[in-house]
Design a protein around this motif. Sequence first.
Motif, PDB file in Angstrom:
ATOM      1  N   ALA A  34       0.736  -1.155  -0.086  1.00  0.00           N
ATOM      2  CA  ALA A  34       0.178   0.150   0.132  1.00  0.00           C
ATOM      3  C   ALA A  34       0.926   1.283  -0.166  1.00  0.00           C
ATOM      4  O   ALA A  34       0.565   2.235  -0.711  1.00  0.00           O
ATOM      5  N   ILE A  35       2.157   1.327   0.882  1.00  0.00           N
ATOM      6  CA  ILE A  35       2.658   2.404   0.855  1.00  0.00           C
ATOM      7  C   ILE A  35       3.565   2.669  -0.351  1.00  0.00           C
ATOM      8  O   ILE A  35       3.492   3.912  -0.806  1.00  0.00           O
ATOM      9  N   GLU A  36       3.847   1.541  -1.056  1.00  0.00           N
ATOM     10  CA  GLU A  36       4.604   1.804  -2.339  1.00  0.00           C
ATOM     11  C   GLU A  36       3.677   2.206  -3.464  1.00  0.00           C
ATOM     12  O   GLU A  36       3.993   3.064  -4.216  1.00  0.00           O
ATOM     13  N   ALA A  37       2.498   1.793  -3.550  1.00  0.00           N
ATOM     14  CA  ALA A  37       1.486   2.220  -4.473  1.00  0.00           C
ATOM     15  C   ALA A  37       1.179   3.602  -4.413  1.00  0.00           C
ATOM     16  O   ALA A  37       1.119   4.235  -5.214  1.00  0.00           O
ATOM     17  N   TYR A  38       1.049   4.031  -3.153  1.00  0.00           N
ATOM     18  CA  TYR A  38       0.745   5.276  -2.847  1.00  0.00           C
ATOM     19  C   TYR A  38       1.711   6.678  -3.076  1.00  0.00           C
ATOM     20  O   TYR A  38       1.615   7.428  -3.745  1.00  0.00           O
ATOM     21  N   THR A  39       3.008   5.970  -3.293  1.00  0.00           N
ATOM     22  CA  THR A  39       4.429   6.867  -3.398  1.00  0.00           C
ATOM     23  C   THR A  39       4.961   6.586  -4.708  1.00  0.00           C
ATOM     24  O   THR A  39       6.037   7.192  -4.933  1.00  0.00           O
ATOM     25  N   THR A  40       4.406   5.695  -5.558  1.00  0.00           N
ATOM     26  CA  THR A  40       4.946   5.370  -6.909  1.00  0.00           C
ATOM     27  C   THR A  40       5.379   6.270  -7.712  1.00  0.00           C
ATOM     28  O   THR A  40       4.198   7.222  -7.741  1.00  0.00           O
ATOM     29  N   LYS A  41       6.283   6.099  -8.617  1.00  0.00           N
ATOM     30  CA  LYS A  41       6.477   7.264  -9.618  1.00  0.00           C
ATOM     31  C   LYS A  41       5.848   6.867 -10.875  1.00  0.00           C
ATOM     32  O   LYS A  41       5.358   8.100 -11.620  1.00  0.00           O
ATOM     33  N   HIS A  42       5.165   5.908 -10.861  1.00  0.00           N
ATOM     34  CA  HIS A  42       4.404   5.770 -12.119  1.00  0.00           C
ATOM     35  C   HIS A  42       3.112   5.095 -12.078  1.00  0.00           C
ATOM     36  O   HIS A  42       3.133   4.132 -11.071  1.00  0.00           O
ATOM     37  N   ALA A  43       1.980   5.489 -12.719  1.00  0.00           N
ATOM     38  CA  ALA A  43       0.538   5.020 -12.759  1.00  0.00           C
ATOM     39  C   ALA A  43      -0.184   5.245 -11.414  1.00  0.00           C
ATOM     40  O   ALA A  43      -1.219   4.617 -11.104  1.00  0.00           O
ATOM     41  N   LYS A  44       0.538   6.091 -10.577  1.00  0.00           N
ATOM     42  CA  LYS A  44      -0.353   6.362  -9.402  1.00  0.00           C
ATOM     43  C   LYS A  44      -1.663   7.103  -9.844  1.00  0.00           C
ATOM     44  O   LYS A  44      -1.571   7.904 -10.588  1.00  0.00           O
ATOM     45  N   ASN A  45      -2.900   6.573  -9.250  1.00  0.00           N
ATOM     46  CA  ASN A  45      -4.044   7.061  -9.732  1.00  0.00           C
ATOM     47  C   ASN A  45      -5.235   7.098  -8.391  1.00  0.00           C
ATOM     48  O   ASN A  45      -4.725   6.694  -7.400  1.00  0.00           O
ATOM     49  N   ILE A  46      -6.082   7.769  -8.748  1.00  0.00           N
ATOM     50  CA  ILE A  46      -7.059   7.881  -7.457  1.00  0.00           C
ATOM     51  C   ILE A  46      -7.735   6.777  -6.896  1.00  0.00           C
ATOM     52  O   ILE A  46      -7.852   6.481  -5.805  1.00  0.00           O
ATOM     53  N   LEU A  47      -8.014   5.628  -7.786  1.00  0.00           N
ATOM     54  CA  LEU A  47      -8.405   4.455  -7.406  1.00  0.00           C
ATOM     55  C   LEU A  47      -7.241   3.763  -6.578  1.00  0.00           C
ATOM     56  O   LEU A  47      -7.634   3.344  -5.541  1.00  0.00           O
ATOM     57  N   SER A  48      -6.024   3.712  -7.210  1.00  0.00           N
ATOM     58  CA  SER A  48      -4.969   2.908  -6.272  1.00  0.00           C
ATOM     59  C   SER A  48      -4.783   3.538  -4.822  1.00  0.00           C
ATOM     60  O   SER A  48      -4.488   3.033  -3.906  1.00  0.00           O
ATOM     61  N   ASP A  49      -4.923   5.106  -4.941  1.00  0.00           N
ATOM     62  CA  ASP A  49      -4.588   5.889  -3.655  1.00  0.00           C
ATOM     63  C   ASP A  49      -5.668   5.505  -2.619  1.00  0.00           C
ATOM     64  O   ASP A  49      -5.514   5.138  -1.559  1.00  0.00           O
ATOM     65  N   THR A  50      -7.011   5.358  -3.155  1.00  0.00           N
ATOM     66  CA  THR A  50      -7.964   5.326  -2.288  1.00  0.00           C
ATOM     67  C   THR A  50      -7.943   3.792  -1.725  1.00  0.00           C
ATOM     68  O   THR A  50      -8.329   3.603  -0.594  1.00  0.00           O
ATOM     69  N   LEU A  51      -7.654   2.797  -2.681  1.00  0.00           N
ATOM     70  CA  LEU A  51      -7.323   1.487  -2.203  1.00  0.00           C
ATOM     71  C   LEU A  51      -6.040   1.319  -1.297  1.00  0.00           C
ATOM     72  O   LEU A  51      -6.266   0.676   0.043  1.00  0.00           O
ATOM     73  N   ALA A  52      -5.149   2.109  -1.416  1.00  0.00           N
ATOM     74  CA  ALA A  52      -4.005   1.899  -0.515  1.00  0.00           C
ATOM     75  C   ALA A  52      -4.262   2.603   0.909  1.00  0.00           C
ATOM     76  O   ALA A  52      -3.984   1.990   2.055  1.00  0.00           O
ATOM     77  N   ARG A  53      -5.089   3.607   0.830  1.00  0.00           N
ATOM     78  CA  ARG A  53      -5.492   4.200   2.206  1.00  0.00           C
ATOM     79  C   ARG A  53      -6.247   3.431   3.128  1.00  0.00           C
ATOM     80  O   ARG A  53      -6.170   3.131   4.232  1.00  0.00           O
ATOM     81  N   GLN A  54      -7.100   2.727   2.404  1.00  0.00           N
ATOM     82  CA  GLN A  54      -8.329   1.845   2.884  1.00  0.00           C
ATOM     83  C   GLN A  54      -7.493   0.561   3.466  1.00  0.00           C
ATOM     84  O   GLN A  54      -7.846   0.080   4.609  1.00  0.00           O
ATOM     85  N   ALA A  55      -6.384   0.046   2.761  1.00  0.00           N
ATOM     86  CA  ALA A  55      -6.085  -0.981   3.027  1.00  0.00           C
ATOM     87  C   ALA A  55      -5.111  -0.684   4.512  1.00  0.00           C
ATOM     88  O   ALA A  55      -5.053  -1.452   5.186  1.00  0.00           O
ATOM     89  N   LEU A  56      -4.405   0.344   4.528  1.00  0.00           N
ATOM     90  CA  LEU A  56      -3.676   0.623   5.673  1.00  0.00           C
ATOM     91  C   LEU A  56      -4.344   1.011   6.826  1.00  0.00           C
ATOM     92  O   LEU A  56      -4.215   0.710   8.001  1.00  0.00           O
ATOM     93  N   GLN A  57      -5.614   1.405   6.705  1.00  0.00           N
ATOM     94  CA  GLN A  57      -6.576   1.603   7.861  1.00  0.00           C
ATOM     95  C   GLN A  57      -7.048   0.216   8.271  1.00  0.00           C
ATOM     96  O   GLN A  57      -7.071   0.093   9.531  1.00  0.00           O
ATOM     97  N   LEU A  58      -7.274  -0.877   7.398  1.00  0.00           N
ATOM     98  CA  LEU A  58      -7.634  -2.106   7.967  1.00  0.00           C
ATOM     99  C   LEU A  58      -6.445  -2.658   8.499  1.00  0.00           C
ATOM    100  O   LEU A  58      -6.441  -3.365   9.712  1.00  0.00           O
ATOM    101  N   LEU A  59      -5.373  -2.737   7.941  1.00  0.00           N
ATOM    102  CA  LEU A  59      -3.965  -3.434   8.346  1.00  0.00           C
ATOM    103  C   LEU A  59      -3.413  -2.854   9.539  1.00  0.00           C
ATOM    104  O   LEU A  59      -3.131  -3.617  10.532  1.00  0.00           O
ATOM    105  N   GLY A  60      -3.342  -1.688   9.519  1.00  0.00           N
ATOM    106  CA  GLY A  60      -2.711  -0.972  10.796  1.00  0.00           C
ATOM    107  C   GLY A  60      -3.753  -0.975  11.944  1.00  0.00           C
ATOM    108  O   GLY A  60      -3.214  -1.185  12.976  1.00  0.00           O
ATOM    109  N   GLY A  61      -5.023  -1.142  11.707  1.00  0.00           N
ATOM    110  CA  GLY A  61      -6.125  -1.314  12.884  1.00  0.00           C
ATOM    111  C   GLY A  61      -6.279  -2.758  13.325  1.00  0.00           C
ATOM    112  O   GLY A  61      -6.544  -2.941  14.805  1.00  0.00           O
ATOM    113  N   ALA A  62      -5.798  -3.649  12.689  1.00  0.00           N
ATOM    114  CA  ALA A  62      -6.090  -5.180  13.138  1.00  0.00           C
ATOM    115  C   ALA A  62      -4.629  -5.919  13.392  1.00  0.00           C
ATOM    116  O   ALA A  62      -4.998  -7.023  13.955  1.00  0.00           O
TER     117      ALA A  62
END
Length: 388
Positions: A200-228
């Motif tokens: 999730a972290i690397e997808a959010y900060t990647t130099k290529h192909a970063k987009n609004i869907l990948s960002d949204t998924l990465a943030r939600q993934a970190l919310q779930l993973l960090g919380g559990a």
Amino acid sequence: MKPFKFQTTSSILSEVGSTEKIGQLMADMGCKKVAFVTDTMIIELGLAEAALAGLRAAGVVVHIIDDVLADPPEAMIRTAVTKAKSEKIDGVVSVGGGSSMDTAKLISILAQPDAPQDLEEMYGVGMVKGGRLPLILAPTTAGTGSEVTPISIVTTRTSEKKGVVSQQLYPDWAILDAELTVGLPSHVTAATGIDAMVHAIEAYTTKHAKNILSDTLARQALQLLGGAIRTACTKGDDREARSEMLLGSMLAGMAFANAPVAAVHALAYPLGGHFHVPHGLSNALVLPHVLEFNMEDSLAASRYSEIAPIIFPELTGKSTKDICKGMVQGFKDLGPELGMKSTLREVGVNHNDLPMLAEDGMKQTRLLVNNPREMTYEAALAIYTATL
């Protein structure tokens, strides 16, 4: 808005106990004889029983391939393909970790009666020709996200990690069954969970192909993973926490399948190839030091500051610089807190090995081009040295 492309697995089933439905799903796709790809530990622990019973109840003949190795070697994959071909399979199922799922993906292509190419011809991006057999993947760890990525990682004869990246590797179904992860040892839960966070972290900060869907998924993934992750590590039978880890891992997988990972993975791969360090642990070991290197880039630092408080809420409201420093320290502390090793020495690496690791890391050009800050041999060597 910047144009982007987004692809993922076509069908997903998230339900405790859902592996018993795999048989009917395969039968619905017209399959009569399938390769069941896993490893001996999964069989011994009984984690494959529900899926196998469901397949047999649906009238599907099963050929078990349970000799999958971690960091799947070319020779093992070729042997598995030969076995599957000899049985004239018409579908592939995998219940297992990332190595089993990666192997299953390749079998689904190479075990076709008219497979048009050899494994070595498939390395790279978009090199796979033709289609594949019906394919269902059910992860037994919450980490790789392989069930929703078009990627298989192979260990070559020279211990180099190479990737097959192609749309054909997306399965027909991804099955998320938390029952498969109940009782997973805490150190494995921790390592695979941090692996998913890295995705999730690397997808959010990647130099290529970063987009609004990948960002949204990465943030939600970190919310779930960090919380559990702490609950999943300390209360292994907590199915809610296990389900959240699986879902977080899958969302992170969707994110990095479309916005690719970078230097953390590039520097982790040689540890697996040469020292057989589990992939999740390899990522966890180098992660803080790659973050420290990348945060010297102002854009990377800004993006880290956006996501770090999701994982470490105590960083909320601090300056970008303090958030980045807190994120690095947070990950340095998290591994040991969860019972993980934290240095290369603990996994058998010594200072004489570092130049070789740095040289091999720099060969991962497919990944390094995505890093927010340009990686050099000297920087890679410094990161390994700091991790020692």
